[in-house]
Design an enzyme around this catalytic site. Structure first.
Site, PDB file in Angstrom:
ATOM      1  CB  SER A  89      -3.036   8.368   0.103  1.00 38.72           C
ATOM      2  OG  SER A  89      -2.343   7.565  -0.769  1.00 38.72           O
ATOM      3  CE1 TYR A 186       2.139   8.015   2.307  1.00 37.94           C
ATOM      4  CE2 TYR A 186       1.683   7.091   0.115  1.00 37.94           C
ATOM      5  CZ  TYR A 186       1.344   7.541   1.088  1.00 37.94           C
ATOM      6  OH  TYR A 186      -0.261   7.809   1.460  1.00 37.94           O
ATOM      7  CB  SER A 187       5.301   1.192   1.700  1.00 37.67           C
ATOM      8  OG  SER A 187       4.987  -0.031   1.165  1.00 37.67           O
ATOM      9  CG  ASN A 188       0.618   3.527  -1.935  1.00 37.97           C
ATOM     10  OD1 ASN A 188      -0.227   4.347  -1.414  1.00 37.97           O
ATOM     11  ND2 ASN A 188       1.559   4.202  -2.713  1.00 37.97           N
ATOM     12  N   GLY A 328      -3.998  13.129  -0.567  1.00 31.97           N
ATOM     13  CA  GLY A 328      -4.489  12.066  -1.544  1.00 31.97           C
ATOM     14  C   GLY A 328      -4.116  12.283  -3.068  1.00 31.97           C
TER      15      GLY A 328
END
Length: 417
Positions: A89, A186-188, A328
């Site tokens: 990330s 949190y959203s990828n 990440g």
């Protein structure tokens, strides 16, 4: 293999320092982080069970760096600075920077909706703005569980090529987690959508825009954005993981797999030196005009004490000042890079394992906290209270990862039925 890893003696790769003549905002008399202390912190991560770990710290005195353990369990090749790895990330600040550069050029605005650029991709796309994608207030559900379960549990899951639209489609028929703009999660998926918007606005592939706008101008020679390329470019560390949803067991080699499952949310490959150079350039105004850099570094409330989130940036508030950067986590690797607001003081730590045992995560968090406190200790309110703030922020991020691990394990059980 598990016993061998747990008993692996820390490899004394040796801590090194590089002096610097650059100016500093740190109070006079502050001390360079001791190379021996940095080495001991990394040795503790390896002693807890990680194959290898590396760290790079920059302050007004120069650069201190160290490595411990191995980059390859099979050959015993030692971990070293400068090895490339999957940064996960930490990709998000790069993508957010490109989006904001397009804003500066007048090619899009932060108030543009997803529907404006990607018609029909979400039933509620007319309610979600680009700003909300970047700061995780969009309410768009996270897509990552199914691709990761497939990666771990299906014979050909490692080489599945995912198109960005396929990733979004995994959650497109679900309602938003909350009305867009009303909360934080949190959203990828938000970053997959942001990457697609970059492509729609420029007419070029996201990787080409990252290279043209960031990699090449900053001289990031060891930074790549691989798509449908299973190996890790450059001279790399190998990555490892416990079996899905387990807190012990044999380490699996997760070096080779198709990173398309992460794409704009986490496919970046880099090393600690390049990542530090990127954040230093960003925070010192080389990549964005002051107005947009100020927006990028202004956090929204995440509901977690001491932890805010800007436009692609984690913001940790401590009594001694802010640390800004990103962490990440991706199968095989875990890392975090943080800088002071002026970009002059920085820390980066990586280990070549994700998922790991609680003991490994604890040792990693302790190393992060110790280094961060040393970077900030010259400020008037450093010390114990700063440590508490950092610990709370790190634990909040780790709790989120633990919850995701449990969800993945549940999906794996369903997939096996």
């Amino acid at each position: 293999m598990a016993a061998g890893v747990l008993l692996l003696a820390p490899a004394q790769a040796g801590a090194t320092t590089e002096s610097s003549s650059r100016g500093s905002t740190v109070a006079a008399g502050s001390q360079r982080i001791d190379p021996g202390e940095l080495q001991r912190l990394l040795d503790q991560i390896v002693a807890a069970g990680a194959p290898g770990a590396a760290a790079r710290v920059r302050d007004e005195h120069g650069v201190t760096q160290a490595a411990s353990g191995v980059a390859d369990l099979r050959t015993g090749r030692p971990m070293r600075l400068g090895l490339t790895y999957r940064a996960g990330s930490v990709t998000k600040p790069f993508v957010a920077t490109v989006v904001l550069q397009l804003v500066a050029e007048g090619r899009l605005t932060l108030s543009d909706t997803v529907e404006r650029w990607l018609p029909g991709i979400l039933p509620y796309g007319d309610q979600v703005t680009i700003r909300q994608l970047l700061n995780h207030t969009s309410g768009v559900p996270d897509y990552v569980i199914e691709p990761l379960v497939r990666l771990y549990t299906f014979p050909h899951g490692r080489f599945r090529a995912w198109r960005p639209r396929e990733l979004v489609a995994l959650i497109a028929d679900q309602p938003p987690d909350f009305p867009p703009g009303t909360a934080w999660r949190y959203s990828n998926t938000g970053y997959v959508l942001a990457g697609m918007i970059v492509q729609a606005a420029t007419g070029r592939k996201l990787g080409k825009e990252l290279a043209r706008r960031i990699f090449r101008p900053l001289g990031l020679r060891d930074t790549f954005f691989p798509v449908n390329r299973p190996d890790i470019p450059g001279r790399n560390a190998r990555g490892y993981s416990l079996p899905l949803g387990q807190e012990e067991g044999p380490l699996l080699d997760f070096t080779v797999y198709n990173p398309s499952l992460a794409w704009a949310a986490g496919a970046l490959v880099s090393d600690l030196g390049d990542l530090a150079r990127f954040f230093r350039a960003l925070l010192r105004g080389r990549l964005l005009p002051p107005r947009l850099l100020a927006e990028m570094t202004t956090p929204v409330d995440t509901g977690q004490p001491g932890l805010g989130y800007g436009l692609g940036l984690v913001v940790i508030e401590t009594p001694a000042g802010r640390l800004i950067g990103h962490d990440g986590a991706i199968p095989g690797f875990f890392n975090i890079v943080l800088s002071t607001e002026d970009g002059r003081r920085q820390l980066g730590i990586m280990m070549n394992e994700e998922f790991a045992t609680p003991a490994v995560y604890q040792a990693f968090s302790q190393a992060l906290e110790a280094i961060a406190i040393r970077l900030l200790e010259a400020a008037p309110l450093g010390g114990a209270s700063t440590g508490l703030s950092l610990r709370a922020a790190v634990q909040a991020r780790q709790s989120a990862r633990t919850a995701l691990a449990l969800a993945r394990a549940g999906m794996a059980v369903q997939a096996s039925r």
